[in-house]
Scaffold this active site. Structure first.
Site, PDB file in Angstrom:
ATOM      1  N   ASP A 124       0.921  -1.448  -0.030  1.00 40.73           N
ATOM      2  CA  ASP A 124      -0.078  -0.176   0.176  1.00 40.73           C
ATOM      3  C   ASP A 124       0.474   1.544  -0.039  1.00 40.73           C
ATOM      4  O   ASP A 124       0.502   2.162  -0.197  1.00 40.73           O
ATOM      5  CB  ASP A 124      -1.455   0.266   1.302  1.00 40.73           C
ATOM      6  CG  ASP A 124      -1.881  -1.134   1.259  1.00 40.73           C
ATOM      7  OD1 ASP A 124      -2.805  -0.971   0.073  1.00 40.73           O
ATOM      8  OD2 ASP A 124      -2.404  -1.774   2.185  1.00 40.73           O
ATOM      9  N   ASP A 184      -6.557  -3.245  -6.479  1.00 36.82           N
ATOM     10  CA  ASP A 184      -6.702  -1.911  -5.265  1.00 36.82           C
ATOM     11  C   ASP A 184      -4.683  -1.315  -6.275  1.00 36.82           C
ATOM     12  O   ASP A 184      -4.600  -0.676  -5.379  1.00 36.82           O
ATOM     13  CB  ASP A 184      -6.247  -2.194  -4.065  1.00 36.82           C
ATOM     14  CG  ASP A 184      -7.561  -3.600  -3.714  1.00 36.82           C
ATOM     15  OD1 ASP A 184      -7.969  -3.811  -4.385  1.00 36.82           O
ATOM     16  OD2 ASP A 184      -8.428  -2.771  -2.833  1.00 36.82           O
TER      17      ASP A 184
HETATM   18  N1  GLY Z   1      -7.308  -1.690  -0.799  1.00 34.24           N
HETATM   19  C1  GLY Z   1      -8.726  -1.830   0.215  1.00 34.24           C
HETATM   20  C2  GLY Z   1      -9.982  -1.168  -0.596  1.00 34.24           C
HETATM   21  O1  GLY Z   1      -9.771  -0.253  -1.434  1.00 34.24           O
HETATM   22  O2  GLY Z   1     -10.766  -1.746   0.258  1.00 34.24           O
END
Ligand code: GLY
Length: 407
Positions: A124, A184
């Site tokens: 992330d 994501d």
């Molecule tokens: N990356 C986590 C979400 O979109 O919830």
């Protein structure tokens, strides 16, 4: 006579422009007031701060994230995937208003996340560092921010597996997945492209391109909806399975995942000018915008295939991400006019139907987002990333309508 008509039309046209600009000014003013209220809540609710309960030595909490079902502010530590959004919002408020107050706040909240630049335990990095330091660097050209971006890209690159061609997403739940990659993750590539531009070292952008190409090949169904998770064999690189974590089921289209993909491939086109990314983004936009389960107000339910539609929660965060992505896509696509109109409509609908009254909801701007419905976590609540992409959409709207460049 002709001159008279021309004068009249110009009057209407400029009148509409002015009233549009005034409306936007009011919306931005409300966002400022609401964010000032959030600061008040942060200051007052230290006792309620929620940090990582598993971590014995409590880390400093650095950012508001959401509210609990009984309405209390949730704050998170820098290692949380959402820790960079609030700093990013403060940069956007600075950009939207030019006020030093927002710049000072943005600097303070950005500084709190710096430690993440060496945290290789997460994919992330883009969310955390690019939304905070990335925006900060774009606006200030602060050399220290530049170094943080480069270090963060170096750290993120350690998660790249040449066998799979992807950056590994999660390290948790090793009993469920070998080498999981979630849609994501497309959002973390922007940081890598930026690092290559800053260093003239193509290593990072090559990783980004490999990740995007592999994702395009394995994450998408023939209708251009996306699986949430593709699990790879980390040794052979073969696809093991395609599943979900936050979606309704393995074959459903989790709404925020569709929005991440749209945004990610649009950004990849900006960075590479490779037409296949543009086409991919257009196809994803087609899936979202033509879906029979997309509500009339264009703010998706939490999953396009959720049972019991229409009596299910929405995800305003997916709407905000989609709006922001469509503003950018409108710059590149032959269907640009259409995308611009839709982006305006989504942004307007978020403003009219999904904003918190000022002074409520602990100071968050939008309500009605859904984090993870399957685990009943953060359902129909405010979320900091909904606010971040909403402000980004407003900024893009403002710049596009003023014929200014977005980047
Ligand atoms: N990356 C986590 C979400 O979109 O919830």
């Amino acid at each position: 006579m002709k001159t008279g008509i021309l004068f009249f039309l110009s009057f209407i046209f400029f009148g509409a422009l002015t009233s549009g600009a005034q409306e936007l000014k009011k919306i931005i003013g409300d966002a400022e007031t609401q964010t000032s209220y959030l600061f008040e809540r942060i200051g007052r609710s230290k006792a309620l701060w929620i940090s990582d309960a598993r971590n014995k030595k409590k880390p400093e909490v650095v950012s508001p994230r959401s509210v609990t079902p009984d309405g209390k502010l949730i704050m998170v530590a820098s290692k949380d995937w959402t820790s960079g959004f609030f700093a990013g919002e403060l940069w956007y408020l600075y950009e939207l208003t030019g006020k030093d107050q927002w710049k000072a706040n943005a600097e303070a909240f950005t500084a709190k996340i710096e430690h993440e630049k060496v945290n290789a335990g997460t994919h992330d990095m883009g969310f955390k560092i690019y939304c905070s330091f990335g925006n900060g660097y774009r606006l200030t050209k602060n050399g220290d921010y530049r170094e943080v971006i480069i270090q963060s890209a170096k750290t993120l690159a350690k998660r790249f597996n040449p066998q799979t061609g992807c950056i590994r997403s999660w390290d948790h739940s090793r009993d469920k997945w070998d080498n999981p990659v979630i849609i994501d993750n497309m959002m973390n590539l922007e940081l890598l492209f930026e690092a290559s531009k800053l260093t003239n070292d193509p290593t990072y952008s090559k990783i980004a391109v490999s990740h995007a190409n592999t994702t395009m090949k394995n994450h998408y169904r023939p209708d251009y909806s996306s699986w949430h998770i593709v699990d790879y064999d980390s040794i052979t690189g073969k696809v093991l399975k395609k599943t979900t974590h936050q979606g309704f089921n393995n074959e459903s289209a989790w709404s925020r995942g569709q929005a991440w993909g749209l945004y990610g491939f649009t950004m990849c086109y900006r960075e590479t000018k490779d037409k296949k990314y543009l086409e991919q983004a257009e196809k994803i936009a087609g899936f979202i915008l033509n879906h029979p389960n997309l509500p009339k107000d264009l703010i998706p339910y939490w999953d396009f295939n959720a049972p019991d539609i229409p009596n299910v929660p929405r995800d305003a965060s997916a709407g905000a991400i989609t709006a922001s992505a469509l503003y950018e896509l409108s710059l590149y696509s032959g269907q640009g006019k259409h995308y611009l109109e839709i982006a305006d409509q989504i942004t307007k609908n978020l403003t009219m139907g999904y904003r918190s009254p000022v002074g409520q909801n602990e100071g968050f701007i939008l309500i009605h987002s859904t984090g993870s419905k399957p685990s009943e976590s953060e359902v129909d609540v405010p979320l900091n990333y909904a606010d971040y992409y909403y402000l980004e959409a407003l900024l893009r709207q403002k710049n596009l309508h003023e014929k200014k460049s977005l980047f």
